[in-house]
Design a protein around this motif. Sequence first.
Motif, short mmCIF file in Angstrom:
data_model
loop_
_atom_site.label_atom_id
_atom_site.label_comp_id
_atom_site.label_asym_id
_atom_site.label_seq_id
_atom_site.Cartn_x
_atom_site.Cartn_y
_atom_site.Cartn_z
N VAL A 69 17.45 -5.65 1.12
CA VAL A 69 16.49 -5.76 2.21
C VAL A 69 17.22 -6.19 3.48
O VAL A 69 18.07 -7.10 3.45
N ASP A 98 1.74 7.30 0.28
CA ASP A 98 2.75 6.26 0.48
C ASP A 98 4.03 6.64 -0.23
O ASP A 98 4.04 6.83 -1.45
N ALA A 129 3.25 -3.54 -0.68
CA ALA A 129 3.52 -3.33 0.74
C ALA A 129 3.67 -1.84 1.00
O ALA A 129 4.42 -1.15 0.31
N GLU A 133 4.70 0.18 6.74
CA GLU A 133 4.67 -1.18 7.29
C GLU A 133 6.02 -1.89 7.16
O GLU A 133 6.28 -2.84 7.92
N VAL A 134 6.85 -1.46 6.24
CA VAL A 134 8.07 -2.23 5.96
C VAL A 134 9.36 -1.41 6.01
O VAL A 134 10.45 -1.96 5.84
N LEU A 135 9.27 -0.10 6.26
CA LEU A 135 10.48 0.71 6.36
C LEU A 135 10.72 1.05 7.83
O LEU A 135 9.86 1.64 8.49
N GLU A 136 11.87 0.70 8.35
CA GLU A 136 12.22 0.94 9.74
C GLU A 136 13.19 2.12 9.83
O GLU A 136 14.18 2.16 9.10
N LYS A 146 14.99 -1.48 5.02
CA LYS A 146 13.76 -2.03 4.45
C LYS A 146 13.58 -3.47 4.92
O LYS A 146 14.55 -4.22 5.00
N HIS A 147 12.35 -3.85 5.17
CA HIS A 147 12.04 -5.24 5.53
C HIS A 147 11.33 -5.97 4.40
O HIS A 147 10.90 -7.11 4.58
N ALA A 148 11.23 -5.31 3.27
CA ALA A 148 10.66 -5.91 2.06
C ALA A 148 11.15 -5.08 0.88
O ALA A 148 11.51 -3.91 1.05
N MET A 150 11.31 -2.51 -1.89
CA MET A 150 10.54 -1.26 -1.97
C MET A 150 11.42 -0.19 -2.59
O MET A 150 12.63 -0.14 -2.34
#
Length: 328
Positions: A69, A98, A129, A133-136, A146-148, A150
């Motif tokens: 992450v 998703d 999640a 919302e959490v993949l940049e 990833k910010h979480a 996944m």
Amino acid sequence: MPRTFTDLVRHALNGPTMGTRWSALFDASPATDPVPIRCALAESVGLLDRQMSTWKPDSDLMCVNRAPVGEWVSVPPELMEVLARGLEIGRLSGGAFDIGMGDVVTAWGFGPQHADPQAMRVALGRAHALAHEVLELDGDALRVRKHAPMTLDLAGIAKGYAVDRMMAVLGRFGITDALVGLDGEMRACGRRADGRPWTVALERPDFETRAPLSILELADCAVATSGDYRHWLDVGGRRLSHTMDPARGGPATGSPASVTVLAESCMDADAWATALMVRGARAGLEIARHRGLKAIFIERVGETLRQSRVGWMDRKEHPAAHSPVVDA
């Protein structure tokens, strides 16, 4: 004398990829050599398989999945394009589609590993999640992070994208009238040599046999179907579909037997068919209306099938006998 369609040669090319087969159907002059076209088509789908497969540990997608992450990971442009559109349709569908459901897919045995009952229970009981919302994505630098925690899975969009790329390959060879497909995802460009639209079968959602339910006429559009009758898991005598519902962390329940979507790109048709399956017939029809989608929902009502259609004013569709049609 002007050339007629009888002067053309029909080419039907195909080959293996992504656990299934790709196909391309087109008419060309007798001087056309199909060998380089076949090689280019095979290379195009093979490239995407190497990038986006969850069955290949060294794929670019799996490199993203293994990354910690917060760590940026470089990705090829094709994968970036699919990730970006997957996240966008995730947002537009309110999370019904998703691309971050890889751990759930694996837990329920629809990936490379067998189902894991303990992992199933964990997936069902855990807050999930959403990928958008959490993949940049950094499109300019072709990198993602990833910010979480996944696990990405592109099964609901990659095949559609591969079909689009196949059509692009044919375009580079000057072929403007063709029908290409990969598994149940199809895209038509132009018309057949005799001037008629390309035709594809809408499959009857039957667990035991393969048979057409109706025929679709296609010209310059793509079609994809998501259903509960090809890939499923038997749990306590109940068939559970491979279509995962992000809201529950497991197979979608209350879905129609199948959803077919027509769109300009096969990538979009593929992803939206999955999203509408997850939402179910009633909510899915409303989403399709709101988003201007052309869709067919097939539901089992006792021993019969019922079709509900939306956005179908400018397409011809021929219902098969004994298949009631309800215009949405």
